[in-house]
Design a protein around this motif. Structure first.
Motif, PDB file in Angstrom:
ATOM      1  N   LEU A  11       0.868  -1.199   0.000  1.00  0.00           N
ATOM      2  CA  LEU A  11       0.000   0.000   0.000  1.00  0.00           C
ATOM      3  C   LEU A  11       0.890   1.229   0.000  1.00  0.00           C
ATOM      4  CD1 LEU A  11      -2.472  -1.105   2.804  1.00  0.00           C
ATOM      5  CD2 LEU A  11      -2.964  -0.982   0.341  1.00  0.00           C
ATOM      6  N   GLY A  13      -0.192   4.455  -1.287  1.00  0.00           N
ATOM      7  CA  GLY A  13      -0.959   5.619  -1.745  1.00  0.00           C
ATOM      8  C   GLY A  13      -1.091   6.718  -0.720  1.00  0.00           C
ATOM      9  N   GLY A  14      -0.496   6.524   0.459  1.00  0.00           N
ATOM     10  CA  GLY A  14      -0.721   7.474   1.557  1.00  0.00           C
ATOM     11  C   GLY A  14      -0.082   8.826   1.303  1.00  0.00           C
ATOM     12  N   PHE A  98      -9.252   6.091  -4.476  1.00  0.00           N
ATOM     13  CA  PHE A  98      -9.324   5.194  -3.318  1.00  0.00           C
ATOM     14  C   PHE A  98      -9.814   5.977  -2.103  1.00  0.00           C
ATOM     15  CE2 PHE A  98      -5.307   2.964  -5.124  1.00  0.00           C
ATOM     16  CZ  PHE A  98      -6.075   2.286  -6.047  1.00  0.00           C
ATOM     17  N   ALA A 125       4.182   0.849   3.313  1.00  0.00           N
ATOM     18  CA  ALA A 125       5.328   1.198   2.470  1.00  0.00           C
ATOM     19  C   ALA A 125       6.230   2.242   3.104  1.00  0.00           C
ATOM     20  CB  ALA A 125       4.822   1.726   1.130  1.00  0.00           C
ATOM     21  N   HIS A 127       7.976   2.259   6.358  1.00  0.00           N
ATOM     22  CA  HIS A 127       8.673   1.956   7.611  1.00  0.00           C
ATOM     23  C   HIS A 127      10.106   1.547   7.328  1.00  0.00           C
ATOM     24  CE1 HIS A 127       4.354   1.076   8.509  1.00  0.00           C
ATOM     25  NE2 HIS A 127       4.658   1.980   9.406  1.00  0.00           N
ATOM     26  N   PHE A 162      -1.222   4.189  16.356  1.00  0.00           N
ATOM     27  CA  PHE A 162      -1.167   2.814  15.845  1.00  0.00           C
ATOM     28  C   PHE A 162      -2.467   2.047  16.112  1.00  0.00           C
ATOM     29  CE2 PHE A 162       3.272   3.824  17.011  1.00  0.00           C
ATOM     30  CZ  PHE A 162       3.875   3.601  15.789  1.00  0.00           C
ATOM     31  N   GLY A 163      -2.626   0.948  15.379  1.00  0.00           N
ATOM     32  CA  GLY A 163      -3.631  -0.028  15.735  1.00  0.00           C
ATOM     33  C   GLY A 163      -3.138  -0.778  16.966  1.00  0.00           C
ATOM     34  N   GLU A 180      -8.209   0.755  16.435  1.00  0.00           N
ATOM     35  CA  GLU A 180      -7.361   1.637  15.640  1.00  0.00           C
ATOM     36  C   GLU A 180      -7.152   2.971  16.361  1.00  0.00           C
ATOM     37  OE1 GLU A 180      -5.620   0.883  13.118  1.00  0.00           O
ATOM     38  OE2 GLU A 180      -5.324   2.644  11.851  1.00  0.00           O
ATOM     39  N   LYS A 181      -5.917   3.255  16.697  1.00  0.00           N
ATOM     40  CA  LYS A 181      -5.471   4.555  17.232  1.00  0.00           C
ATOM     41  C   LYS A 181      -6.306   5.096  18.399  1.00  0.00           C
ATOM     42  CE  LYS A 181      -3.524   5.505  12.734  1.00  0.00           C
ATOM     43  NZ  LYS A 181      -3.745   6.039  11.414  1.00  0.00           N
ATOM     44  N   SER A 198       0.086  -2.652  15.896  1.00  0.00           N
ATOM     45  CA  SER A 198       0.082  -3.244  14.561  1.00  0.00           C
ATOM     46  C   SER A 198       1.146  -2.544  13.728  1.00  0.00           C
ATOM     47  CB  SER A 198      -1.283  -3.048  13.910  1.00  0.00           C
ATOM     48  OG  SER A 198      -1.158  -3.201  12.506  1.00  0.00           O
TER      49      SER A 198
HETATM   50  P1  ADQ Z   1      -1.529   4.525   9.112  1.00  0.00           P
HETATM   51  O1  ADQ Z   1      -0.144   4.480   8.580  1.00  0.00           O
HETATM   52  O2  ADQ Z   1      -1.962   5.790   9.794  1.00  0.00           O
HETATM   53  O3  ADQ Z   1      -1.785   3.304  10.116  1.00  0.00           O
HETATM   54  P2  ADQ Z   1      -2.704   4.598   6.515  1.00  0.00           P
HETATM   55  O4  ADQ Z   1      -2.614   6.072   6.411  1.00  0.00           O
HETATM   56  O5  ADQ Z   1      -3.916   3.897   5.989  1.00  0.00           O
HETATM   57  O6  ADQ Z   1      -2.576   4.130   7.996  1.00  0.00           O
HETATM   58  O7  ADQ Z   1      -1.414   4.019   5.777  1.00  0.00           O
HETATM   59  C1  ADQ Z   1      -1.094   2.629   5.717  1.00  0.00           C
HETATM   60  C2  ADQ Z   1      -0.384   2.333   4.401  1.00  0.00           C
HETATM   61  O8  ADQ Z   1      -1.351   2.404   3.370  1.00  0.00           O
HETATM   62  C3  ADQ Z   1       0.714   3.323   4.031  1.00  0.00           C
HETATM   63  O9  ADQ Z   1       1.780   2.641   3.416  1.00  0.00           O
HETATM   64  C4  ADQ Z   1       0.028   4.273   3.065  1.00  0.00           C
HETATM   65  O10 ADQ Z   1       0.962   4.783   2.122  1.00  0.00           O
HETATM   66  C5  ADQ Z   1      -0.992   3.363   2.401  1.00  0.00           C
HETATM   67  N1  ADQ Z   1      -2.264   3.989   2.020  1.00  0.00           N
HETATM   68  C6  ADQ Z   1      -3.063   4.800   2.758  1.00  0.00           C
HETATM   69  N2  ADQ Z   1      -4.148   5.164   2.093  1.00  0.00           N
HETATM   70  C7  ADQ Z   1      -4.054   4.555   0.888  1.00  0.00           C
HETATM   71  C8  ADQ Z   1      -4.869   4.550  -0.286  1.00  0.00           C
HETATM   72  N3  ADQ Z   1      -5.997   5.235  -0.318  1.00  0.00           N
HETATM   73  N4  ADQ Z   1      -4.430   3.840  -1.354  1.00  0.00           N
HETATM   74  C9  ADQ Z   1      -3.289   3.129  -1.306  1.00  0.00           C
HETATM   75  N5  ADQ Z   1      -2.478   3.107  -0.253  1.00  0.00           N
HETATM   76  C10 ADQ Z   1      -2.852   3.797   0.831  1.00  0.00           C
HETATM   77  C11 ADQ Z   1      -1.551   1.963   9.670  1.00  0.00           C
HETATM   78  C12 ADQ Z   1      -2.538   1.003  10.332  1.00  0.00           C
HETATM   79  C13 ADQ Z   1      -2.277   0.983  11.840  1.00  0.00           C
HETATM   80  C14 ADQ Z   1      -0.831   0.592  12.071  1.00  0.00           C
HETATM   81  C15 ADQ Z   1       0.086   1.593  11.362  1.00  0.00           C
HETATM   82  C16 ADQ Z   1       1.548   1.192  11.461  1.00  0.00           C
HETATM   83  O11 ADQ Z   1      -3.872   1.409  10.062  1.00  0.00           O
HETATM   84  O12 ADQ Z   1      -3.130   0.040  12.466  1.00  0.00           O
HETATM   85  O13 ADQ Z   1      -0.536   0.584  13.468  1.00  0.00           O
HETATM   86  O14 ADQ Z   1      -0.226   1.603   9.960  1.00  0.00           O
HETATM   87  O15 ADQ Z   1       2.352   2.243  11.016  1.00  0.00           O
END
Ligand code: ADQ
Length: 417
Positions: A11, A13-14, A98, A125, A127, A162-163, A180-181, A198
């Protein structure tokens, strides 16, 4: 399940809002790290070193530099059916981008149908760590559960980042509750100052994942988030297990290095992870070639350190210095200096992160700063020495007093100019 077929979905896309201005025009996984890398290189290196050869990367936000990096760096010969495919959001199921990470997978189900895997590993993606995903996949299969979440201990005050995984007291390999968080959470029985977080890395039975994201897509109340919606759903069904990162074994790594995992979600965390790389005995050892971290190889001459015409020495200590760097009569200490950067006579750079093509001119001083690509600090100027001045100049100054200068800026002393 003997020799399961595994598809890895990364993933990517963040947006990485908390890393602004470094994410002003690139996705967070494309942010440069450690002098030569981009954040996404860590998960991709881990996958390749784990023997995984079918990898798709879902991109969306400002994906140009990420796509370019993936296509230039992560090219396998396709002879053995190997690929790293960067897949941008395509509006396949409707005219919308998305909504969240679960929606990113729902909109990309065709990739799963095409690859026909038994198991899907869904990975974040952004860390910095080493992890052998084979060990997690083996544990997942062994558990007989449909979903497995990788867990790592984190300090209690970080629960809102974090989760949070609460394990079943009767079966510590099973998740009883996943939140979650949350603002606060109780500490672990054996370590009251920590909780199990998580890592944002999951392994699923392919069929169960497909069913879960399809069901989630029909739920209007859902935020369509892996951590917020999908994992809690598997948990309620009694089908979520945990894989404790503490048990992951990496060849050539000592205990500290093996256990290293950083979410570099904020500028201060991003900076601290750089300092971890350059410590004399580094907490994260980039030099462990038994589990290499791969990145794009650039055609650049070696770094050089020379006296200037007035015989001032050019030096760097306790630093990582990339190819193409020239330090001529200047001094670098405790810093990460990336490709093609120049440090001129009598300039001093300390405790800083300099990205590609930065120019520190004669007598300039830089301390506790992150300078994005191609920043110029003209002769006699400072960055990071007077954080209040930096803030007045419009630069980001973090809670801990770090100054961050965006790409291509020529630093000017006078905020009114
Ligand atoms: P976050 O990192 O805050 O928490 P998020 O923003 O969803 O969650 O990002 C997770 C990954 O998904 C990242 O690599 C980001 O680039 C990617 N991503 C986010 N939105 C996306 C989208 N619309 N399309 C494609 N890729 C997308 C998450 C978990 C927590 C956990 C932490 C650990 O939700 O439970 O503890 O990661 O860092």
């Amino acid at each position: 399940m003997a020799d399961p077929k595994v598809l890895a979905i990364v993933l990517a896309g963040g947006e990485g809002k908390r890393l602004q201005p470094l994410t002003a025009d690139r996705a967070k996984p494309a942010v440069p790290f450690g002098g030569s890398y981009r954040l996404i290189d860590f998960v991709l290196s881990n996958l390749v070193n784990s023997g995984q050869r079918e990898i798709v990367v879902l991109t969306q936000y400002k994906s140009h530099s990420l796509d370019r990096h993936i296509s230039e760096t992560w090219r396998f010969s396709n002879l053995l059916g190997s690929y790293v495919a960067s897949v941008p959001a395509q509006q396949r199921v409707g005219k919308r981008w998305f909504q969240g990470s679960a929606d990113a997978i729902y909109q990309s189900l065709n990739l799963i149908f095409d690859a026909k895997p038994d198991i899907v590993a869904v990975l974040g993606a952004d860390h910095v760590y080493r992890m052998d995903f084979r060990q997690m996949i083996d544990a997942h299969i062994e558990s007989g559960l449909q979903a497995t979440v990788a867990g790592v201990r984190q300090p209690l005050d970080q629960s809102d980042q974090f989760g949070v995984i609460e394990t079943d007291p009767d079966n510590p390999a099973k998740i009883r509750e996943f939140v979650e968080k949350p603002a606060t959470t109780p500490g672990l029985a054996d370590s009251p100052g920590e909780f199990l977080a998580s890592m944002g890395n999951y392994v699923f039975d392919a069929k169960a994942l497909v069913e879960a994201v399809v069901a989630d897509s029909k739920d209007d109340a859902s935020r369509h988030d892996m951590g917020g919606d999908i994992i809690p759903a598997f948990t309620s069904a009694g089908e979520a297990g945990v894989y404790d990162f503490a048990y992951n074994v990496i060849p050539g790594a000592n205990d500290e290095d093996r256990a290293y995992w950083r979410d570099v979600g904020t500028l201060d965390a991003f900076y601290d992870a750089h300092q971890d790389l350059i410590a004399p005995v580094p907490a994260f050892d980039l030099y462990n070639q038994r589990w290499p971290i791969y990145t794009r190889q650039t055609v650049l001459p070696p770094a050089k350190f020379v006296h200037d015409v007035d015989h001032h020495p050019g030096r760097a200590v306790d630093s990582i210095v990339s190819p193409g760097v020239v330090v001529s009569g200047g001094y670098v200490e405790g810093s990460v200096v990336s490709h093609g950067t120049q440090v001129d006579s009598l300039a001093a750079v300390s405790s800083s992160v300099l990205m590609d093509g930065v120019r520190i001119q004669r007598g300039a001083r830089v301390h506790r700063a992150i300078l994005d690509k191609n920043v110029v600090v003209p002769a006699g100027e400072t960055v990071g020495i007077f954080p209040e001045l930096d803030a007045r100049r419009g630069f980001t100054v973090t809670e801990s007093g770090l100054t961050v200068v965006p790409k291509n800026v020529v630093v000017n002393d006078d905020p009114r100019d």
